[in-house]
Design a protein around this motif. Structure first.
Motif, PDB file in Angstrom:
ATOM      1  N   GLU A  59     -21.279  63.901  35.151  1.00  0.00           N
ATOM      2  CA  GLU A  59     -22.092  65.329  34.754  1.00  0.00           C
ATOM      3  C   GLU A  59     -23.393  65.523  35.821  1.00  0.00           C
ATOM      4  OE1 GLU A  59     -22.841  67.729  30.809  1.00  0.00           O
ATOM      5  OE2 GLU A  59     -20.238  67.461  31.714  1.00  0.00           O
ATOM      6  N   VAL A  60     -24.039  64.327  34.428  1.00  0.00           N
ATOM      7  CA  VAL A  60     -25.628  63.871  35.332  1.00  0.00           C
ATOM      8  C   VAL A  60     -25.565  63.877  36.326  1.00  0.00           C
ATOM      9  CG1 VAL A  60     -27.563  62.306  34.617  1.00  0.00           C
ATOM     10  CG2 VAL A  60     -26.591  62.745  33.107  1.00  0.00           C
ATOM     11  N   GLY A  61     -25.185  63.047  37.282  1.00  0.00           N
ATOM     12  CA  GLY A  61     -25.006  62.762  38.832  1.00  0.00           C
ATOM     13  C   GLY A  61     -24.945  64.402  39.268  1.00  0.00           C
ATOM     14  N   ASN A  62     -23.696  65.129  38.663  1.00  0.00           N
ATOM     15  CA  ASN A  62     -23.497  66.469  39.439  1.00  0.00           C
ATOM     16  C   ASN A  62     -25.222  67.323  39.377  1.00  0.00           C
ATOM     17  OD1 ASN A  62     -20.866  65.419  40.519  1.00  0.00           O
ATOM     18  ND2 ASN A  62     -20.528  65.734  38.875  1.00  0.00           N
ATOM     19  N   PHE A  63     -25.477  66.868  37.794  1.00  0.00           N
ATOM     20  CA  PHE A  63     -26.414  68.073  37.763  1.00  0.00           C
ATOM     21  C   PHE A  63     -27.483  67.296  39.272  1.00  0.00           C
ATOM     22  CE2 PHE A  63     -31.016  68.257  36.082  1.00  0.00           C
ATOM     23  CZ  PHE A  63     -31.395  69.683  36.503  1.00  0.00           C
ATOM     24  N   GLU A  88     -29.144  71.762  30.652  1.00  0.00           N
ATOM     25  CA  GLU A  88     -28.926  70.644  30.869  1.00  0.00           C
ATOM     26  C   GLU A  88     -30.038  69.891  30.357  1.00  0.00           C
ATOM     27  OE1 GLU A  88     -25.602  71.798  34.483  1.00  0.00           O
ATOM     28  OE2 GLU A  88     -27.860  72.481  33.515  1.00  0.00           O
ATOM     29  N   VAL A  89     -31.217  70.857  31.134  1.00  0.00           N
ATOM     30  CA  VAL A  89     -32.453  70.304  30.852  1.00  0.00           C
ATOM     31  C   VAL A  89     -33.124  70.579  29.245  1.00  0.00           C
ATOM     32  CG1 VAL A  89     -34.641  70.075  31.389  1.00  0.00           C
ATOM     33  CG2 VAL A  89     -33.192  70.379  32.948  1.00  0.00           C
ATOM     34  N   LYS A  90     -33.743  69.194  28.602  1.00  0.00           N
ATOM     35  CA  LYS A  90     -33.674  69.143  27.263  1.00  0.00           C
ATOM     36  C   LYS A  90     -35.246  69.113  26.994  1.00  0.00           C
ATOM     37  CE  LYS A  90     -29.791  69.318  25.762  1.00  0.00           C
ATOM     38  NZ  LYS A  90     -29.195  70.986  25.768  1.00  0.00           N
ATOM     39  N   SER A  91     -36.517  68.643  28.335  1.00  0.00           N
ATOM     40  CA  SER A  91     -37.712  68.440  27.948  1.00  0.00           C
ATOM     41  C   SER A  91     -38.277  68.380  29.552  1.00  0.00           C
ATOM     42  CB  SER A  91     -38.081  67.244  27.369  1.00  0.00           C
ATOM     43  OG  SER A  91     -37.772  66.800  26.480  1.00  0.00           O
ATOM     44  N   VAL A  92     -39.293  68.982  30.571  1.00  0.00           N
ATOM     45  CA  VAL A  92     -39.889  68.713  31.539  1.00  0.00           C
ATOM     46  C   VAL A  92     -41.457  68.080  30.925  1.00  0.00           C
ATOM     47  CG1 VAL A  92     -40.230  69.821  33.589  1.00  0.00           C
ATOM     48  CG2 VAL A  92     -38.353  69.852  32.735  1.00  0.00           C
ATOM     49  N   TYR A  93     -41.848  67.093  31.357  1.00  0.00           N
ATOM     50  CA  TYR A  93     -43.204  66.668  31.314  1.00  0.00           C
ATOM     51  C   TYR A  93     -44.075  66.594  32.571  1.00  0.00           C
ATOM     52  CZ  TYR A  93     -41.391  65.412  26.696  1.00  0.00           C
ATOM     53  OH  TYR A  93     -40.526  64.917  25.293  1.00  0.00           O
ATOM     54  N   LEU A  94     -45.340  66.762  32.857  1.00  0.00           N
ATOM     55  CA  LEU A  94     -45.688  67.009  33.815  1.00  0.00           C
ATOM     56  C   LEU A  94     -47.053  65.121  33.588  1.00  0.00           C
ATOM     57  CD1 LEU A  94     -47.218  67.552  36.616  1.00  0.00           C
ATOM     58  CD2 LEU A  94     -49.081  68.507  35.229  1.00  0.00           C
TER      59      LEU A  94
END
Length: 166
Positions: A119-123, A95-101
């Motif tokens: 669905e986002v809430g469940n994630f 589900e994750v498209k991007s991760v930034y520090l």
């Protein structure tokens, strides 16, 4: 890595339009098509060009709008690996498209896509919040995308009213 002016110009052209032809690039940088192909191949091998992407306006495709959320995540970094280990655990979820520090109040910014807000809430509640290092999250839902990666989505209608002055 250091690249010459022509190589940097080629990268800029490809970043703006990944479908640009070798012939067009060659004309724009005054090189042969073979030279341009060799430069691009080198960039791909060095992982400077990571991937070629298209930007899709899913709002215009009935039944495929989906939901995008930006989640601010506060984490407790682990000794020896800092934020890298938890960031890797998070970006491995499909589900994750991007991760930034990030700097500021939160440590990581995570962009995810789902079919619905539920669905986002469940994630967030079942997967993200339960990770050991995650201390807190704040979720922001994208309501409308105006511009993404330099691409404007809806230019909008021009105001066609006649100006009336006193």
């Amino acid at each position: 890595m250091t690249f010459n002016e022509v190589e940097v110009e080629i990268l800029g052209l490809i970043e703006k339009d990944s479908r640009i032809s070798m012939e067009t690039i060659a004309k724009m940088v005054n090189k042969s098509e073979q030279e341009v192909e060799a430069i691009i191949r080198k960039f791909e091998e060095l992982n400077v060009i990571v991937e070629y992407n298209s930007i899709i306006n899913w709002r215009k495709v009935d039944g495929h709008e989906g939901v995008t959320a930006m989640i601010d995540v506060k984490v407790a970094p682990k000794r020896g690996v800092g934020f890298d280990a938890i960031a890797e655990r998070i970006y491995r979820y499909p589900e994750v498209k991007s991760v930034y520090l990030m700097s500021g109040a939160y440590d990581l910014s995570v962009v995810i896509e789902g079919k619905s807000m539920s669905e986002v809430g469940n994630f967030v509640s079942d997967k993200l919040s339960t990770l050991d290092s995650v201390l807190s999250t704040t979720t922001h839902f994208v309501l409308k995308k105006y511009k993404h990666d330099g691409t404007i989505f809806d230019h909008g209608e021009e105001d066609k009213r006649i100006v009336v002055s006193p």
